[in-house]
Scaffold this active site. Structure first.
Site, PDB file in Angstrom:
ATOM      1  N   SER A 136      -9.041   2.512  -0.467  1.00 17.27           N
ATOM      2  CA  SER A 136      -8.121   3.248   0.418  1.00 17.27           C
ATOM      3  C   SER A 136      -6.969   2.325   0.774  1.00 17.27           C
ATOM      4  CB  SER A 136      -8.876   3.622   1.695  1.00 17.27           C
ATOM      5  OG  SER A 136      -7.986   4.080   2.683  1.00 17.27           O
ATOM      6  N   TYR A 149     -14.454   2.005   9.628  1.00 21.30           N
ATOM      7  CA  TYR A 149     -14.192   2.609   8.304  1.00 21.30           C
ATOM      8  C   TYR A 149     -13.328   1.658   7.473  1.00 21.30           C
ATOM      9  CZ  TYR A 149     -12.097   5.624   4.751  1.00 21.30           C
ATOM     10  OH  TYR A 149     -11.658   6.140   3.555  1.00 21.30           O
TER      11      TYR A 149
END
Ligand code: NAP
Length: 277
Positions: A136, A149
């Protein structure tokens, strides 16, 4: 090639979002695709189209071993792995329960590691293979409310770089996909998990802002097309890239963060979130 003379791919996290679309795309290109996720019923449309589906929970070693065994029994080989299962469990660093943090690492990082370890002996025997990990933009940056996260994606990225070097010269290519904010099923899970955390009052306005900001960002976000295209390239191209930054924000945000420095970045991030609340 498989017993059917077609290349074989395993895609985790295929019951939704990037994984589902990449499974469809590869199948259209003539691959034998094994789409894996916990919610097999969500993959009914894939199996109707001839894509094999597997019940797989990447937090369970047993479940992964069984899935990979099935593929090897049916096809005799695995040419590509898209390690894509993952989710965002949002909330404040101090407030997210430690078991929740463990579970998120178990899926996003250790899950990927388990699947890699399950397929690598086969790929090494074949002297060829593709491993594509979905990281990501938050493998490079982090903001309030997404700390744990982002930590899983920072860790996944570090592991991926090392693995790519370790497998250099073996015929097994390793790539990393770095999407920014993209409309899939991701935001629903992220906001639900954020709301489930009991935050101390000192963090509440920022966390309300994270929830609103996330909703707003995802409403205006691009769809999965550019990321799916990158995934297919990484899995199939003769010369795959090491890293694919698949959206404008994943290309620019880490750069902006480096250019403006930590203090200003913190200020802007926090102001944006407080405004949202
Ligand atoms: N969308 C974004 O903005 C964005 C940005 C950057 C990175 N990513 C990453 O992209 C990947 C795919 O996410 P997405 O955006 O496509 O979201 P999504 O639509 O919510 O898909 C997530 C997939 O992961 C699977 N999954 C979750 N926990 C699992 C577990 N324990 N075992 C097996 N599968 C599991 C889900 O299937 P089941 O629940 O059926 O198991 C689902 O198929 C994730 O790694 C995510 O972190 C997303």
């Amino acid at each position: 090639m498989s017993l059917n003379n077609k290349p074989v791919a395993l895609i985790t996290g295929a019951s939704s979002g990037f994984g589902m679309r990449t499974a469809e795309r590869l199948h259209t290109q003539g691959w034998i695709v094994y789409a894996a996720a916990r919610r097999v019923e969500r993959m009914a449309t894939l199996s109707q189209r001839g894509i094999r589906t597997l019940a797989m929970d990447v937090s369970s070693e047993k479940s992964i071993k069984e899935g990979v065994k099935t593929i090897l029994q049916e096809e005799g080989r695995i040419d590509a792995l898209l390690n894509n299962a993952g989710f965002g469990s949002y909330g404040g660093v101090e407030d997210v329960p430690i078991e929740t943090i463990h579970y998120q690492f178990d899926v996003n990082l250790f899950g990927a590691a388990r699947v890699i370890r399950a397929v690598l002996p086969t790929m090494r025997k074949q002297n060829s293979g593709r491993i594509v990990n979905t990281a990501s933009v938050v493998a490079h940056i982090s903001t309030a409310g997404i700390g744990w996260y982002a930590a899983t994606k920072h860790a996944l990225s570090a592991m991926t770089d090392a693995l790519r070097q370790e497998l250099s010269g073996t015929g097994i290519h390793v790539s990393q996909i770095e999407p920014g904010v993209v409309r899939t099923g991701f935001e629903e899970v992220a906001i639900t998990t954020l709301k489930a955390v009991h935050h101390q009052k000192e963090y509440q306005d920022v966390m309300d802002g994270v929830a609103d900001g996330t909703r707003r960002m995802y409403k205006n976000a691009p769809g999965p097309e550019s990321t799916v295209k990158a995934m297919v390239h990484a899995l199939t191209a003769k010369k795959p890239k090491s890293v694919y930054k698949t959206t404008w924000d994943s290309r620019w945000l880490p750069l902006v963060r480096r250019l403006i420095g930590g203090k200003l970045y913190d200020k802007i991030s926090l102001r944006t979130m407080r405004k949202s609340a």
